[in-house]
Every structure is written in C-alpha cells, then in structure tokens.
Design a protein around this motif. Structure first.
Motif, mmCIF file in Angstrom:
data_model
loop_
_atom_site.group_PDB
_atom_site.id
_atom_site.type_symbol
_atom_site.label_atom_id
_atom_site.label_comp_id
_atom_site.label_asym_id
_atom_site.label_seq_id
_atom_site.Cartn_x
_atom_site.Cartn_y
_atom_site.Cartn_z
ATOM 1 N N SER A 1 -5.594 -4.249 -5.142
ATOM 2 C CA SER A 1 -5.845 -5.645 -4.937
ATOM 3 C C SER A 1 -4.835 -6.606 -3.934
ATOM 4 C CB SER A 1 -6.339 -6.323 -6.698
ATOM 5 O OG SER A 1 -7.692 -5.819 -7.313
ATOM 6 N N HIS A 2 -3.617 -6.468 -4.749
ATOM 7 C CA HIS A 2 -2.304 -7.277 -4.047
ATOM 8 C C HIS A 2 -2.399 -7.131 -2.487
ATOM 9 C CE1 HIS A 2 -1.834 -9.031 -8.278
ATOM 10 N NE2 HIS A 2 -0.959 -7.806 -8.406
ATOM 11 N N TYR A 3 -3.087 -5.471 -2.623
ATOM 12 C CA TYR A 3 -2.880 -5.135 -0.828
ATOM 13 C C TYR A 3 -3.872 -5.636 -0.384
ATOM 14 C CZ TYR A 3 -4.568 -2.772 2.550
ATOM 15 O OH TYR A 3 -4.932 -2.051 4.163
ATOM 16 N N LEU A 4 -4.819 -5.829 -0.947
ATOM 17 C CA LEU A 4 -6.047 -6.856 -0.025
ATOM 18 C C LEU A 4 -6.623 -7.797 -0.175
ATOM 19 C CD1 LEU A 4 -9.487 -4.661 -1.457
ATOM 20 C CD2 LEU A 4 -8.828 -5.087 0.618
ATOM 21 N N PHE A 5 -5.543 -9.046 -0.714
ATOM 22 C CA PHE A 5 -5.304 -9.755 -0.945
ATOM 23 C C PHE A 5 -3.757 -10.366 0.639
ATOM 24 C CE2 PHE A 5 -5.569 -14.745 -2.249
ATOM 25 C CZ PHE A 5 -4.244 -15.166 -1.962
ATOM 26 N N ALA A 6 -3.033 -9.878 0.247
ATOM 27 C CA ALA A 6 -2.361 -9.947 1.343
ATOM 28 C C ALA A 6 -2.743 -9.449 2.717
ATOM 29 C CB ALA A 6 -0.809 -9.003 1.087
ATOM 30 N N LEU B 1 0.848 -1.335 -0.242
ATOM 31 C CA LEU B 1 0.016 -0.027 -0.205
ATOM 32 C C LEU B 1 1.024 1.499 -0.179
ATOM 33 C CD1 LEU B 1 -2.728 1.149 0.411
ATOM 34 C CD2 LEU B 1 -2.589 0.979 2.087
ATOM 35 N N LEU B 2 2.023 1.466 1.206
ATOM 36 C CA LEU B 2 2.823 2.510 0.899
ATOM 37 C C LEU B 2 3.719 2.541 -0.408
ATOM 38 C CD1 LEU B 2 4.788 2.272 4.174
ATOM 39 C CD2 LEU B 2 3.453 4.142 3.507
ATOM 40 N N LEU B 3 3.756 1.379 -1.457
ATOM 41 C CA LEU B 3 4.290 1.930 -2.238
ATOM 42 C C LEU B 3 3.540 2.610 -3.417
ATOM 43 C CD1 LEU B 3 6.973 -1.276 -3.009
ATOM 44 C CD2 LEU B 3 7.378 0.935 -2.895
ATOM 45 N N LYS B 4 2.429 1.491 -2.881
ATOM 46 C CA LYS B 4 1.465 2.119 -4.511
ATOM 47 C C LYS B 4 1.502 3.513 -4.622
ATOM 48 C CE LYS B 4 -3.562 3.590 -4.978
ATOM 49 N NZ LYS B 4 -3.013 3.594 -6.121
ATOM 50 N N ILE B 5 0.653 4.201 -3.072
ATOM 51 C CA ILE B 5 0.585 5.364 -2.438
ATOM 52 C C ILE B 5 1.765 6.186 -3.156
ATOM 53 C CG2 ILE B 5 -0.070 7.133 -1.316
ATOM 54 C CD1 ILE B 5 -1.710 5.458 0.252
ATOM 55 N N TRP B 6 3.533 6.017 -2.625
ATOM 56 C CA TRP B 6 4.208 6.478 -2.668
ATOM 57 C C TRP B 6 4.586 6.413 -4.435
ATOM 58 C CZ3 TRP B 6 6.523 10.103 0.494
ATOM 59 C CH2 TRP B 6 7.836 10.874 -0.129
ATOM 60 N N LYS B 7 4.259 5.967 -4.947
ATOM 61 C CA LYS B 7 4.788 5.036 -6.744
ATOM 62 C C LYS B 7 4.169 6.226 -7.832
ATOM 63 C CE LYS B 7 8.670 2.704 -6.526
ATOM 64 N NZ LYS B 7 9.979 3.138 -6.661
ATOM 65 N N THR B 8 2.641 6.008 -7.303
ATOM 66 C CA THR B 8 1.820 6.895 -8.037
ATOM 67 C C THR B 8 1.153 7.755 -7.851
ATOM 68 O OG1 THR B 8 -0.128 5.720 -7.125
ATOM 69 C CG2 THR B 8 0.370 4.562 -8.519
ATOM 70 N N GLU C 1 -8.208 -1.120 -7.961
ATOM 71 C CA GLU C 1 -7.041 -1.053 -9.779
ATOM 72 C C GLU C 1 -6.421 -2.600 -8.992
ATOM 73 O OE1 GLU C 1 -5.254 3.921 -8.061
ATOM 74 O OE2 GLU C 1 -3.746 1.865 -8.509
ATOM 75 N N THR C 2 -5.013 -3.024 -9.756
ATOM 76 C CA THR C 2 -4.627 -4.665 -9.513
ATOM 77 C C THR C 2 -3.541 -3.984 -7.644
ATOM 78 O OG1 THR C 2 -4.200 -5.014 -12.065
ATOM 79 C CG2 THR C 2 -2.860 -6.194 -10.399
#
Lengths: 214, 10
Positions: free
Chosen positions: A151-156, A19-26, A147-148
């Motif tokens: 989805s990975h965040y939610l799965f983890a 989640l941190l990476l998603k928010i930081w990168k995008t 977003e994909t």
C-alpha cells in the motif's frame, strides 16, 4: 525545476525503492503484479531511449535518474520473474497486458506532437504509464487485500504523478509551459488511484490493512 | 532529421 516536480521525482524513487525492499527483504513478490512492473520497465526504456542512441557522459542528475529508473525497474522484473518466481502470484496477475499496450501504441500513432520515431515512442510511454498500474490494482481486487508495504508503494507511486500535475499547473502559470499529452495522461493516471487513495487514507494511515470486499 | 523536442521532465 520546482518543488512539485522535485517531490514528484522523489516520491517516484521512493516507490521504486519500497517495492525493491519489500521483495528483497521478504524474499517474496506475493501481492505484486509482475505485469505492472514489466509495463513500467517498457515505459522507462521507450521514454529514455535517447540514453541508448546517443549516449552522452553522465553529466547531470537527469541522466543518472533515467539510468536508475531503467536499471531498478529491470532488476525488479528480474526478481519477480526469475529470482523469486516461485512466489509470483501468476493466477491473480491475470489482466491482459496486451489490452493496455496495443491501444497505447495505436493512440501514440494517432495523437502525438510530431510523427517521428522518438516522439511516438515517448508518447507511447506516456500513454502506457497512465494505465500501467491497472494490472496491480486488478490483482489487489482479485486477492481482496494488499500488504501494508505494498500500500505504501502504491501511495508513493500514485503521489508521484499527482505531484507532477501540480508541477504542470505551476509551469503553466509561471513558465506558460504546457504539454497537453503529458497532462491529460497524467490526470487519467492519477484518477485511477482515487479509490486506492481513499482506502489508503481512511485505513492504512490508521494502521489497518486494506481489505477489499472480495 | 529534427531531433525530438528535448523533454526536460522525467
């Protein structure tokens, strides 16, 4: 420590990192429920309050993990509500968090192992964690897609407590250790992910995006 | 006061 709890904690760490990476990168928190992240931060602070009360030197990984969870979740909230506030989808993140916090607090006062402050805070944190993902699932149902990477965040995130259930089965069988409150809350928490798990496994794994019937 | 039973899980 057993393999299930180890992979559960690693899955939890992975979720927080994704989640941190998603928010930081995008540089965007679109599709992310700020309320869910706030509830998680509350869960960690109330559950690990002992870190603040009698601070002991960081003498083991458990203390370090607790500090990582608290600081990462607070930092995530900072990114959502301050740094990338412009990208926060407040209109769709509309589930009333009070409807989750108040019942969890009330139940923690009624059903707990011991009626003392730390124990009730811990119990509140367990009950709150069980329902903390609801605003996030609600947001996805409102926007109709995820977003994909989300989805990975939610799965983890969902897998972490599912693995903890295996850990509790293991500990019941080999250590005759039972914590009914944590187990019941953990089962409820995992059940809430079931339809998402189904969508994730039938779609995301095949490279498709999750799109809900709006 | 009785310290809360030590929770060994995160």
């Amino acid at each position: 420590m057993n393999i299930f709890r180890l992979f559960g904690d690693l899955s939890h760490l992975a979720a927080i990192a994704i989640l941190l990476l998603k928010i930081w990168k995008t540089r965007s928190c679109a599709g992310v429920s700020g309320k869910t992240q706030l509830l998680f931060a509350v869960c960690f602070i109330t559950r690990y309050i002992d870190l603040f009360l009698h601070f002991v030197s960081l003498y083991n990984t458990e203390k370090v993990m607790k500090l990582i969870y608290i600081s990462a979740s607070v930092f995530t909230c900072y990114l959502i509500f301050f740094k990338f506030k412009a990208t926060y989808d407040g209109n769709h993140d509309s589930m009333r968090a009070e409807f989750l916090i108040v019942p969890a607090a009330g139940l923690a006062c009624l059903i707990n192992t011991k009626f003392d402050a730390i124990e009730i805070l811990w119990t509140f944190s367990i009950y709150l964690e069980a329902v903390a993902i609801l605003p996030q699932l609600f947001l996805i149902s409102k926007t109709g897609e995820a977003e994909t990477i989300t989805s990975h965040y939610l799965f983890a995130q969902g897998s972490y407590r599912a693995l903890y259930i295996l850990n509790w089965i293991y500990r019941y069988h080999y250590e005759s250790h039972v914590d009914t409150i944590a187990i019941v809350a953990g089962v409820v928490q995992t059940i809430l992910y079931c339809d998402f798990f189904y969508l994730y496994i039938t779609k995301v794994v095949k490279g498709q995006k999750i799109v809900l019937p709006a | 006061s009785s310290v809360a039973q030590n929770k060994d899980e995160l």
